[in-house]
Design a protein around this motif. Sequence first.
Motif, short mmCIF file in Angstrom:
data_model
loop_
_atom_site.label_atom_id
_atom_site.label_comp_id
_atom_site.label_asym_id
_atom_site.label_seq_id
_atom_site.Cartn_x
_atom_site.Cartn_y
_atom_site.Cartn_z
N MET A 1 0.83 -1.21 0.00
CA MET A 1 0.00 0.00 0.00
C MET A 1 0.86 1.26 0.00
SD MET A 1 -3.26 0.94 0.14
CE MET A 1 -4.18 -0.27 1.06
N GLU A 2 1.86 1.28 0.87
CA GLU A 2 2.73 2.44 0.97
C GLU A 2 3.55 2.62 -0.31
OE1 GLU A 2 4.72 1.37 4.51
OE2 GLU A 2 2.92 1.65 5.73
N ARG A 3 3.97 1.49 -0.91
CA ARG A 3 4.72 1.58 -2.17
C ARG A 3 3.84 2.17 -3.28
NH1 ARG A 3 6.76 -3.56 -0.64
NH2 ARG A 3 5.28 -4.58 -2.06
N LYS A 4 2.56 1.78 -3.28
CA LYS A 4 1.64 2.29 -4.30
C LYS A 4 1.46 3.80 -4.14
CE LYS A 4 -2.97 1.64 -6.25
NZ LYS A 4 -4.21 0.81 -6.27
N VAL A 5 1.29 4.26 -2.92
CA VAL A 5 1.12 5.70 -2.68
C VAL A 5 2.41 6.44 -2.99
CG1 VAL A 5 0.64 7.45 -0.92
CG2 VAL A 5 -0.70 5.34 -0.98
N LEU A 6 3.55 5.86 -2.64
CA LEU A 6 4.84 6.48 -2.96
C LEU A 6 4.99 6.69 -4.46
CD1 LEU A 6 7.66 7.50 -2.18
CD2 LEU A 6 8.44 5.10 -2.25
N SER A 29 -11.37 7.43 9.08
CA SER A 29 -10.57 6.36 8.48
C SER A 29 -9.64 6.87 7.37
CB SER A 29 -11.49 5.27 7.93
OG SER A 29 -12.41 5.81 6.99
N ASP A 30 -10.14 7.68 6.46
CA ASP A 30 -9.32 8.14 5.34
C ASP A 30 -8.15 9.00 5.80
OD1 ASP A 30 -11.09 6.86 3.67
OD2 ASP A 30 -12.26 8.66 3.23
N SER A 31 -8.44 9.97 6.67
CA SER A 31 -7.37 10.88 7.10
C SER A 31 -6.33 10.17 7.96
CB SER A 31 -7.94 12.09 7.83
OG SER A 31 -8.56 11.72 9.05
N LYS A 123 2.56 22.28 1.29
CA LYS A 123 1.60 21.48 0.55
C LYS A 123 0.50 21.09 1.53
CE LYS A 123 3.83 21.47 -3.35
NZ LYS A 123 4.48 20.26 -3.89
N ILE A 124 -0.74 21.16 1.09
CA ILE A 124 -1.89 20.82 1.93
C ILE A 124 -2.41 19.46 1.48
CG2 ILE A 124 -4.23 21.45 2.61
CD1 ILE A 124 -3.44 24.37 2.07
N ALA A 125 -2.26 18.45 2.34
CA ALA A 125 -2.65 17.09 2.00
C ALA A 125 -4.08 16.81 2.46
CB ALA A 125 -1.69 16.09 2.65
N LEU A 126 -4.93 16.46 1.51
CA LEU A 126 -6.33 16.13 1.79
C LEU A 126 -6.56 14.64 1.53
CD1 LEU A 126 -8.07 19.20 0.11
CD2 LEU A 126 -7.26 18.97 2.46
N ALA A 127 -7.40 14.03 2.36
CA ALA A 127 -7.55 12.57 2.33
C ALA A 127 -8.72 12.11 1.47
CB ALA A 127 -7.70 12.03 3.76
N HIS A 128 -8.74 12.53 0.20
CA HIS A 128 -9.78 12.07 -0.72
C HIS A 128 -9.36 10.73 -1.34
CE1 HIS A 128 -10.81 16.54 -0.97
NE2 HIS A 128 -11.82 15.94 -0.36
N ASN A 129 -10.33 9.85 -1.56
CA ASN A 129 -10.05 8.56 -2.16
C ASN A 129 -10.79 8.40 -3.48
OD1 ASN A 129 -12.75 7.72 -1.57
ND2 ASN A 129 -12.11 7.25 0.52
N GLN A 130 -10.73 7.20 -4.08
CA GLN A 130 -11.36 6.98 -5.39
C GLN A 130 -12.87 7.20 -5.36
OE1 GLN A 130 -10.31 3.05 -6.75
NE2 GLN A 130 -8.35 3.71 -7.62
N SER A 168 -8.93 2.82 -3.02
CA SER A 168 -10.37 2.66 -2.81
C SER A 168 -10.65 2.60 -1.31
CB SER A 168 -10.87 1.37 -3.46
OG SER A 168 -10.30 0.24 -2.80
N ARG A 169 -11.91 2.80 -0.92
CA ARG A 169 -12.27 2.71 0.49
C ARG A 169 -12.01 1.31 1.02
NH1 ARG A 169 -17.20 6.06 -0.41
NH2 ARG A 169 -16.55 8.18 0.08
N GLU A 170 -12.22 0.31 0.18
CA GLU A 170 -11.98 -1.07 0.59
C GLU A 170 -10.51 -1.28 0.93
OE1 GLU A 170 -12.65 -5.64 -1.09
OE2 GLU A 170 -13.02 -3.89 -2.38
N LYS A 171 -9.61 -0.75 0.09
CA LYS A 171 -8.18 -0.89 0.34
C LYS A 171 -7.78 -0.14 1.60
CE LYS A 171 -6.88 -3.20 -3.40
NZ LYS A 171 -6.24 -4.53 -3.31
N ILE A 172 -8.37 1.03 1.82
CA ILE A 172 -8.06 1.82 3.01
C ILE A 172 -8.51 1.09 4.27
CG2 ILE A 172 -8.69 3.94 4.26
CD1 ILE A 172 -8.75 5.33 1.49
N THR A 173 -9.70 0.50 4.21
CA THR A 173 -10.19 -0.28 5.36
C THR A 173 -9.26 -1.45 5.67
OG1 THR A 173 -12.49 0.31 4.84
CG2 THR A 173 -12.14 -1.62 6.24
#
Length: 482
Positions: A1-6, A29-31, A123-130, A168-173
């Motif tokens: 997961m971290e590699r994907k975000v990186l 959960s997202d943030s 930079k302002i990081a916002l926790a929006h997902n798919q 996705s929310r599923e991946k985040i969960t």
Amino acid sequence: MERKVLAYIKQNRMIGKKDMVLAGVSGGSDSMAMLHILKELQEKLDFTLRVVHVHHGIRGKEADRDRSFVENICRKWQIPCTVYCYDVPGLSREWKLGEEETGRIVRKEAFQREAAVCGMKIKIALAHNQEDLAETMLHNLCRGTGLRGLCTMRPADGEIIRPILCLSREKITGYLKEKKIPHIQDSTNLSDEYTRNRIRHHILPMLEQQVNGKAAAHMAETAARISQAEEYLTQQSCQVLREFQKNNGYYFTEKFFMEPQIIRIYALQQAMEQLAGRRKDLTAVHYDKVLELYEMQTGRRISLPYRMEARRDYEGVRLFRYGEEKSAGVTNQAHESSDIRTGKTVCEKESAGLEWQIRIPGTVTSPLGIFTAEIFSYEGQKIEEKKYTKWLDYDKIKKNPHIRTRRTGDYMVINAQGNTKKLNRCMIDEKIPSEYRDSIPLIACGNEILWMVGSRMNERYKINPQTRKVLVLNYQGGNENE
């Protein structure tokens, strides 16, 4: 997961070395997933991480719980955290806005205040997902939009970044469970009161269950392609537009109207946004009316937002702002024009003798331009004034300001001692040509002028160490970079 975000961060060039990243963390959960991932990537990407949490004063003990939760997590993870508290219900009543809109304003202010304290590139990081992206696409599509509205939630947009937009929310969960990351639930997310929640709870799940299980992921992919197409069309239209730029406006001849329609529309978007200084309130209706003007007889013209006008002459269509047609070489060929905002016939001097009350906070559209007003508490922040933005001491303003042009008896306070000077004399001192003085927008309380837009402001209302509340006025029509 971290590699994907990186990889996603690098692909979209979200974070540079030594950047300060302000992460908006609610405790949900997202943030919390975003914060944990950023913490894990901090050393690899070499950036500074801080948390901003906004307490809206809405959900009572639940909001207090959220604040304590975020503060405790940040203390445990050794991440600096700043909490900004606002009485959103009270401000909503005071400002005569809905709580949702008031919340948006105070969140924006919180990041601005934190950025001012940091004093460095942020930079302002916002926790929006798919799914958030898919909900926004559906929402805008149903309300009516162009390509821009289908790709507004971008991975990186100026100082705004969305590091987990690829998840996705599923991946985040799953990530939260795997890493045993604590998080909390905001009860307002469970309510169907808001349109976005209804899309989230009913429409998108139905699409995923009955149409395609990866609907949100496919919409995210489509948004990325639309974003690329939108950027390409913008670049192409800018190249076309250069040929038709004349002095302070644009002159679109027959050659322009031979271009493909999509290029003409995008070129007009760029031209009108450059003249107005903003894109807000410029719609497809405005672009279509300007294009239709080419098929009309010589002398026809239309009034547009932000004091713009389009006029048909012998060889094409001129686009310019009121008061700038002389320097652009445009002659006065007609006395009336069709205003597409109201469908009425208007005169060039439609603003003479009229006034429009400033909405505090809010936005007012007038023939003199569009003005936006905001209020925030002053705590010694740096005053970043521009030519078309002014900060005023709100507590000293006893009446509601109005937008208008000059009148007999107008004056300004010109120094800290309270000495006054007639407005006409101030205009002479500012070297404003006499032919333009009647068209300059003014912010006035009675005969006292608070601000000559684009020029000086009243000394009485300047910010000082005793200031408690600041009124920020922005004129949406000038060149904001000046």
